[in-house]
Scaffold this motif. Sequence first.
Motif, short mmCIF file in Angstrom:
data_model
loop_
_atom_site.label_atom_id
_atom_site.label_comp_id
_atom_site.label_asym_id
_atom_site.label_seq_id
_atom_site.Cartn_x
_atom_site.Cartn_y
_atom_site.Cartn_z
N PRO A 62 0.81 -1.23 0.00
CA PRO A 62 0.00 0.00 0.00
C PRO A 62 0.84 1.28 0.00
N LEU A 63 2.00 1.24 0.69
CA LEU A 63 2.87 2.42 0.70
C LEU A 63 3.41 2.71 -0.69
N LEU A 64 3.89 1.67 -1.37
CA LEU A 64 4.41 1.84 -2.73
C LEU A 64 3.30 2.25 -3.68
N ALA A 65 2.15 1.59 -3.56
CA ALA A 65 1.04 1.90 -4.45
C ALA A 65 0.55 3.34 -4.24
N GLY A 66 0.50 3.78 -2.98
CA GLY A 66 0.07 5.14 -2.71
C GLY A 66 1.00 6.17 -3.33
#
Length: 306
Positions: A62-66
Amino acid sequence: IFAFMTQDLWLLLVIAVIRSFGNGLENPAANALLPQLVPAKHLTRVNGYNQILMAAMLVMSPLLAGYILSDLGIFWIFVVDALSAALAILFLSVVHVPTPSASHDRAAKRADGILAGLQYVRRTPILLAFMLFTGLAFILVAPSSQLSTLYVNRTFGSEVWHLTFNEWFWTIGAGLGGLYIARHKHFRDQLGLIAIGFAGSGLAFAEMGLPQSFSFYLLFMFVSGTFYPLIQAGQTIYLQENVPADKLGRVFSLWAILSTGIYPLAMLVYGPLADQVPIGRIFVVTGLLLIGVAYWFWHRLRKLSW
């Protein structure tokens, strides 16, 4: 198509369906392949490491995708997804394992694919009971798994940090549960391990539904995460060590249908119910029922044999 022709919602849904279909093929095949790559004495430890990696992925993705979504756009999400899939295919192309020798009994000749798996499960009482209990248990897991975000939104607030902590605490717990699995070479009572996982999850779900502060809710969300690897890895190891290699892929397909495919069917009931009954009350009732199913699972299956 998404980059140069249309970015309509229907295309995103089509992409999601295709991707989900691929996951439905990949996951049972991966679980069935693992015993051919790993010596039996290391299966428990490797499955534990697998759970740790999955938890780490759930934290980092989720951090990378965000970051990608906010700075580059959703098209680059698809690019990263496609490149990671290409790398996976490249790595798998250098892995060579022998094909399990297929049995030549009459049942295998009369049926193929999933039908052969169904016939094998039906002829094996302990495996049939295992599948039935798994389906029942995951019906009771579904509301806490699928409605937790909505529960946090309605009960504690819809701020981003509320929803982020809700996911992170569960994921951190799952990582620690995977570490516990990885530290053991073998579990003598695998059925007991699975039952403890279900019972502990049920207790945590029931506690999550009680009126309390957000901090205490997160504590029990963390606890539910620690018990999840006991269920997932315990069931995986149990099937890997007891089902013949030539039937393992079919059995894992059935198990995947029960352990994940049951969610959308269960949510056809739980979703509308959540608009009529407080979600916390649903958590409490299904959590307590899950504890009973866990004891019934252990008590029943330990009397059966392969």
